[in-house]
Write an enzyme that holds these catalytic residues in place. Structure first.
Site, PDB file in Angstrom:
ATOM      1  N   THR A  22      64.684  54.124  52.259  1.00 48.88           N
ATOM      2  CA  THR A  22      65.536  55.383  52.316  1.00 48.88           C
ATOM      3  C   THR A  22      66.878  54.767  52.711  1.00 48.88           C
ATOM      4  O   THR A  22      67.584  54.854  53.499  1.00 48.88           O
ATOM      5  CB  THR A  22      65.243  56.404  53.419  1.00 48.88           C
ATOM      6  N   GLU A  87      58.691  56.209  62.373  1.00 49.41           N
ATOM      7  CA  GLU A  87      57.599  54.827  62.058  1.00 49.41           C
ATOM      8  C   GLU A  87      59.021  54.519  62.916  1.00 49.41           C
ATOM      9  O   GLU A  87      60.276  54.151  63.089  1.00 49.41           O
ATOM     10  CB  GLU A  87      57.441  53.931  61.497  1.00 49.41           C
ATOM     11  N   LEU A  89      58.914  51.224  64.949  1.00 52.48           N
ATOM     12  CA  LEU A  89      58.447  49.631  65.350  1.00 52.48           C
ATOM     13  C   LEU A  89      59.874  48.855  65.127  1.00 52.48           C
ATOM     14  O   LEU A  89      60.637  49.600  64.276  1.00 52.48           O
ATOM     15  CB  LEU A  89      57.606  48.780  63.976  1.00 52.48           C
ATOM     16  N   ARG A  90      60.175  47.798  65.849  1.00 47.14           N
ATOM     17  CA  ARG A  90      60.938  46.148  65.712  1.00 47.14           C
ATOM     18  C   ARG A  90      61.105  45.501  64.730  1.00 47.14           C
ATOM     19  O   ARG A  90      59.591  45.252  64.230  1.00 47.14           O
ATOM     20  CB  ARG A  90      61.355  46.561  66.918  1.00 47.14           C
ATOM     21  N   LYS A 143      63.460  60.988  64.842  1.00 43.12           N
ATOM     22  CA  LYS A 143      62.937  59.676  64.356  1.00 43.12           C
ATOM     23  C   LYS A 143      64.776  59.568  64.820  1.00 43.12           C
ATOM     24  O   LYS A 143      65.402  58.613  65.409  1.00 43.12           O
ATOM     25  CB  LYS A 143      62.607  59.407  63.230  1.00 43.12           C
ATOM     26  N   PHE A 188      68.849  47.957  75.549  1.00 50.20           N
ATOM     27  CA  PHE A 188      69.892  48.520  74.411  1.00 50.20           C
ATOM     28  C   PHE A 188      71.549  48.627  75.288  1.00 50.20           C
ATOM     29  O   PHE A 188      72.135  49.032  75.121  1.00 50.20           O
ATOM     30  CB  PHE A 188      69.677  49.613  74.082  1.00 50.20           C
ATOM     31  N   CYS A 199      68.547  49.639  59.733  1.00 53.46           N
ATOM     32  CA  CYS A 199      68.058  51.010  60.433  1.00 53.46           C
ATOM     33  C   CYS A 199      69.286  51.852  61.166  1.00 53.46           C
ATOM     34  O   CYS A 199      70.366  53.077  60.410  1.00 53.46           O
ATOM     35  CB  CYS A 199      66.924  50.690  61.353  1.00 53.46           C
ATOM     36  N   ARG A 267      70.950  42.763  55.673  1.00 54.22           N
ATOM     37  CA  ARG A 267      71.369  43.835  55.327  1.00 54.22           C
ATOM     38  C   ARG A 267      72.240  44.326  57.215  1.00 54.22           C
ATOM     39  O   ARG A 267      72.506  44.291  58.439  1.00 54.22           O
ATOM     40  CB  ARG A 267      70.825  45.236  55.915  1.00 54.22           C
TER      41      ARG A 267
HETATM   42  N1  LIG Z   1      62.308  48.150  59.013  1.00 49.80           N
HETATM   43  C1  LIG Z   1      62.575  48.616  59.810  1.00 49.80           C
HETATM   44  O1  LIG Z   1      62.545  47.960  60.833  1.00 49.80           O
HETATM   45  C2  LIG Z   1      62.131  49.831  59.889  1.00 49.80           C
HETATM   46  C3  LIG Z   1      61.840  50.913  61.369  1.00 49.80           C
HETATM   47  C4  LIG Z   1      61.104  52.277  61.273  1.00 49.80           C
HETATM   48  C5  LIG Z   1      61.668  52.613  60.213  1.00 49.80           C
HETATM   49  N2  LIG Z   1      61.449  52.183  58.743  1.00 49.80           N
HETATM   50  C6  LIG Z   1      61.740  52.727  57.931  1.00 49.80           C
HETATM   51  O2  LIG Z   1      61.207  52.658  56.503  1.00 49.80           O
HETATM   52  C7  LIG Z   1      60.974  52.938  55.503  1.00 49.80           C
HETATM   53  C8  LIG Z   1      60.927  51.077  54.532  1.00 49.80           C
HETATM   54  O3  LIG Z   1      62.389  50.397  55.620  1.00 49.80           O
HETATM   55  P1  LIG Z   1      61.001  48.916  55.058  1.00 49.80           P
HETATM   56  O4  LIG Z   1      62.586  47.739  55.843  1.00 49.80           O
HETATM   57  O5  LIG Z   1      60.408  49.049  55.030  1.00 49.80           O
HETATM   58  O6  LIG Z   1      62.397  48.968  53.597  1.00 49.80           O
HETATM   59  P2  LIG Z   1      62.387  48.066  52.805  1.00 49.80           P
HETATM   60  O7  LIG Z   1      63.903  48.482  51.800  1.00 49.80           O
HETATM   61  O8  LIG Z   1      62.169  46.464  53.139  1.00 49.80           O
HETATM   62  O9  LIG Z   1      61.102  48.514  51.680  1.00 49.80           O
HETATM   63  C9  LIG Z   1      60.820  48.875  51.118  1.00 49.80           C
HETATM   64  C10 LIG Z   1      59.203  48.837  50.024  1.00 49.80           C
HETATM   65  O10 LIG Z   1      59.272  49.929  49.194  1.00 49.80           O
HETATM   66  C11 LIG Z   1      58.422  49.655  47.871  1.00 49.80           C
HETATM   67  N3  LIG Z   1      58.491  51.483  47.138  1.00 49.80           N
HETATM   68  C12 LIG Z   1      60.247  51.756  46.703  1.00 49.80           C
HETATM   69  N4  LIG Z   1      58.617  53.141  45.791  1.00 49.80           N
HETATM   70  C13 LIG Z   1      57.500  51.900  45.951  1.00 49.80           C
HETATM   71  C14 LIG Z   1      56.660  53.471  44.923  1.00 49.80           C
HETATM   72  N5  LIG Z   1      57.015  54.470  44.386  1.00 49.80           N
HETATM   73  N6  LIG Z   1      55.116  52.931  44.956  1.00 49.80           N
HETATM   74  C15 LIG Z   1      55.351  51.455  45.773  1.00 49.80           C
HETATM   75  N7  LIG Z   1      55.959  51.274  47.058  1.00 49.80           N
HETATM   76  C16 LIG Z   1      57.333  51.506  46.455  1.00 49.80           C
HETATM   77  C17 LIG Z   1      60.163  48.254  47.589  1.00 49.80           C
HETATM   78  O11 LIG Z   1      59.412  47.893  46.589  1.00 49.80           O
HETATM   79  C18 LIG Z   1      59.609  48.358  49.297  1.00 49.80           C
HETATM   80  O12 LIG Z   1      59.061  46.762  48.688  1.00 49.80           O
HETATM   81  C19 LIG Z   1      62.868  53.201  55.627  1.00 49.80           C
HETATM   82  O13 LIG Z   1      63.124  54.733  54.970  1.00 49.80           O
HETATM   83  C20 LIG Z   1      62.904  52.507  56.989  1.00 49.80           C
HETATM   84  O14 LIG Z   1      64.208  53.644  57.789  1.00 49.80           O
HETATM   85  C21 LIG Z   1      62.050  50.756  58.626  1.00 49.80           C
END
Ligand SMILES: NC(=O)c1ccc[n+]([C@@H]2O[C@H](COP(=O)([O-])OP(=O)(O)OC[C@H]3O[C@@H](n4cnc5c(N)ncnc54)[C@H](O)[C@@H]3O)[C@@H](O)[C@H]2O)c1
Length: 378
Positions: A22, A87, A89-90, A143, A188, A199, A267
């Site tokens: 997102t 979620e 997680l870190r 969140k 923090f 994030c 990022r």
């Molecule tokens: N990265 C973190 O530490 C973290 C922690 C808490 C919450 N989040 C939240 O989790 C979500 C994902 O974060 P991220 O860092 O893993 O993002 P990311 O961009 O690294 O990964 C997202 C994945 O979703 C896949 N995807 C997109 N559309 C899809 C579909 N229709 N079907 C199947 N797969 C699809 C993409 O190919 C990609 O692999 C975000 O909303 C983020 O805010 C992330």
């Protein structure tokens, strides 16, 4: 979609998690929900039997309602419930954090969904992770409130660091002095070059956009975002000041490019605006990061990428630590000094202390501690 097994007649349906990205939408900072809505349509097409759709992606308040609407519109016959399960997680510790969360938040408006949710999370619940059941909208807001609060702590201690430098105090002692208060907590509160990553920047921006949509002022979050943006740019001025204000023709060795250790994620990393500004000031930048260099090369092509901290220091007029990777915590400064043109260390993560570095014959500038006057006379 997974089947739930174990009964005499396995029920159809099951549970689907949405955990797609997102990112910030270009232009306005709203969360880009196109991946979530695409996933919702794909799920709708495949629904078969009562299914719980659990949103793990970080999504603005009301997204669960829209996912619900999209599925209902696509498949009026479907039997389903949409749950918000943010979620926490870190990045870099995902599996450990997923298995041992401080809490599990379940935003579910109906009992059937809560029962399925409880069944899925039973192993973690037995592990003593409390499950907090709320409404769906509340869970979505939890969140953003959590991330905004953590970002606020970082921005707060960073401003204290600036003040500490001016008044001759040590921000690390300030952080310890306030962090030992259980009402505040020590996490923090590490002063540094500003928060980055996938994030905090996007989630604070998205929260602000939600607040704008509802015409609710969030002055604190506005200030946090502004202070953090300013700070990232100010880091280049800090480095420049350590060089006496003249960077043209200087070679700077930068250690660490990722926004934090144990991830290859660059990022919104503070290293990016820092490097760009140093180059604009006429410096030649060399850099080393244990895992982040491949991603960095696409964004920062005019950097000399090195294969280790010591080769990075070769001929450098100063070293800047930007990310506190474990391998930068015990550098051999005799070796560094031999390879450098000038023994200057700007430590944006306060890994080292000025006493220790002076013993190694280095000029040292940290964060939130008074800048030694000799550094400015370089
Ligand atoms: N990265 C973190 O530490 C973290 C922690 C808490 C919450 N989040 C939240 O989790 C979500 C994902 O974060 P991220 O860092 O893993 O993002 P990311 O961009 O690294 O990964 C997202 C994945 O979703 C896949 N995807 C997109 N559309 C899809 C579909 N229709 N079907 C199947 N797969 C699809 C993409 O190919 C990609 O692999 C975000 O909303 C983020 O805010 C992330």
């Amino acid at each position: 979609m997974g089947d739930r097994r174990g009964g005499a007649r396995p029920p159809r349906g099951g549970v689907v998690f949405i955990a797609v990205g997102t990112p910030s939408r270009r232009g306005d900072g709203h969360a880009d929900l196109s991946y979530v809505y695409t996933a919702a349509r794909e799920i709708a097409a495949a629904l078969d039997g009562f299914t719980v759709i659990i949103t793990k992606s970080t999504v603005p308040v009301g997204t669960g309602d829209e996912v619900d609407r999209i599925i209902r519109e696509t498949r009026p016959d479907a039997d389903f419930a949409v749950v918000s399960n943010p979620e926490f997680l870190r990045e870099g510790a995902a599996i450990q954090d997923f298995k041992h969360p401080d809490r599990i938040v379940a935003g579910a408006d109906e009992d059937r969904a809560r029962n399925v949710f409880a069944e899925i999370y039973r192993p973690l619940y037995l592990n003593k992770a409390p499950i907090l059941y709320t409404s769906r909208r509340t869970a979505e807001l939890i969140k953003y409130a959590a991330n905004a609060f953590l970002a606020t702590k970082i921005a707060f201690i960073n401003e204290m660091a600036d003040l500490a430098e001016e008044v001759g105090a040590d921000v690390q002692d300030v952080a310890r002095g306030i962090g030992l208060d259980n009402r505040i907590g020590s996490k923090f509160l590490h002063a540094g070059p500003g928060f980055g990553g996938s994030c905090f920047p996007k989630d604070t921006r998205a929260l602000l956009q939600t607040a704008h949509d509802y015409e609710v002022p969030l002055r604190i979050i506005e200030a946090v975002i502004a202070a953090n943006d300013i700070r990232k740019r100010a880091m280049a001025r800090k480095v420049s000041a350590a060089f006496g204000g003249a960077l043209r023709g200087k070679t700077i060795a930068l250690l660490g490019l990722t926004f934090k250790p144990n991830t290859d994620d660059i990022r919104e990393a503070p290293s990016i605006p820092l490097i760009t500004a140093l180059q604009d000031m006429g410096a030649l930048v060399r850099a080393f990061d244990p895992v982040g260099m491949e991603h960095a090369k696409a964004i920062l092509p005019d950097v000399v990428y090195c294969d280790g901290p010591y080769s990075c220091a070769d001929g450098a007029d100063g070293v800047v630590i930007v990310t506190e990777w474990e391998q930068f915590r015990a550098l051999d400064f005799n070796l560094m000094k031999q390879r450098m043109a000038c023994p200057l260390l700007v430590d944006l993560r306060n890994i080292y202390s000025s006493d220790e570095m002076e013993r190694h014959g280095f000029l040292y500038v940290g964060i939130g501690r008074k800048v030694p006057s000799h550094a400015l006379r370089l």
